[in-house]
Every structure is written in structure tokens, then in C-alpha cells.
Design a protein around this motif. Structure first.
Motif, PDB file in Angstrom:
ATOM      1  N   GLU A 104       0.824  -1.202   0.000  1.00 11.26           N
ATOM      2  CA  GLU A 104       0.000   0.000   0.000  1.00 11.26           C
ATOM      3  C   GLU A 104       0.861   1.256   0.000  1.00 11.26           C
ATOM      4  OE1 GLU A 104      -3.252   0.454  -0.303  1.00 11.26           O
ATOM      5  OE2 GLU A 104      -3.477  -1.693  -0.585  1.00 11.26           O
ATOM      6  N   ASN A 128       2.008   1.721  -3.557  1.00 13.08           N
ATOM      7  CA  ASN A 128       0.899   2.203  -4.373  1.00 13.08           C
ATOM      8  C   ASN A 128       0.575   3.666  -4.089  1.00 13.08           C
ATOM      9  OD1 ASN A 128       0.573  -0.211  -5.676  1.00 13.08           O
ATOM     10  ND2 ASN A 128      -0.997  -0.947  -4.272  1.00 13.08           N
ATOM     11  N   SER A 129       0.711   4.093  -2.850  1.00 10.05           N
ATOM     12  CA  SER A 129       0.453   5.502  -2.534  1.00 10.05           C
ATOM     13  C   SER A 129       1.520   6.409  -3.122  1.00 10.05           C
ATOM     14  CB  SER A 129       0.352   5.702  -1.026  1.00 10.05           C
ATOM     15  OG  SER A 129       1.599   5.487  -0.413  1.00 10.05           O
ATOM     16  N   GLN A 147      -4.655   5.671   0.700  1.00  5.71           N
ATOM     17  CA  GLN A 147      -3.836   4.461   0.686  1.00  5.71           C
ATOM     18  C   GLN A 147      -2.810   4.465   1.808  1.00  5.71           C
ATOM     19  OE1 GLN A 147      -2.379   4.502  -3.330  1.00  5.71           O
ATOM     20  NE2 GLN A 147      -3.997   3.120  -4.059  1.00  5.71           N
ATOM     21  N   GLU A 200      -4.599   3.694   4.988  1.00  2.00           N
ATOM     22  CA  GLU A 200      -4.903   2.265   5.054  1.00  2.00           C
ATOM     23  C   GLU A 200      -3.667   1.468   5.454  1.00  2.00           C
ATOM     24  OE1 GLU A 200      -6.685  -1.319   2.253  1.00  2.00           O
ATOM     25  OE2 GLU A 200      -6.541   0.717   1.466  1.00  2.00           O
ATOM     26  N   ALA A 201      -2.510   1.838   4.933  1.00  2.00           N
ATOM     27  CA  ALA A 201      -1.271   1.143   5.300  1.00  2.00           C
ATOM     28  C   ALA A 201      -0.955   1.347   6.774  1.00  2.00           C
ATOM     29  CB  ALA A 201      -0.121   1.646   4.431  1.00  2.00           C
TER      30      ALA A 201
END
Length: 50
Positions: free
Chosen positions: A8, A11-12, A27, A30-31
Motif C-alpha cells: 500500500e 501504491n500511494s 492508501q 490504510e497502510a
């Protein structure tokens, strides 16, 4: 649900480079939540055992 917060985070960073700041923020949050949810039971049980 992936239990690897590193995916994550990558991806961020990719989303920031694509100028998607709102998606990147969600993101990274969320991580951080995944990391906290992994570490909380570990620290709880280590404190009980010591």
C-alpha cells in the motif's frame, strides 16, 4: 485483505507521482491502519508474557 503494508505504501507513492493526492492519502492511511492492527496484538501479548 493484504497484510503487507509495504504494498500500500508503494501504491500511494505511485499515486502521488500521478498527481492523485486524495487516493494517495487514503492508501497511506490504510497502510498505517494495517500496521497498527498487526502491531497491537503483538505488543499486548508481549506485555502480558513479560
Amino acid at each position: 485483505m493484504p497484510l503487507v503494508p509495504g504494498i500500500e505504501i508503494v501504491n500511494s507513492i505511485r499515486s502521488v507521482l500521478e498527481n492523485n493526492y486524495l487516493i494517495a492519502t487514503s492508501q497511506i492511511l490504510e497502510a498505517l491502519m494495517i500496521t497498527i492492527m498487526i502491531l497491537m496484538p503483538i505488543t499486548f501479548f508481549l506485555n502480558i508474557l513479560t
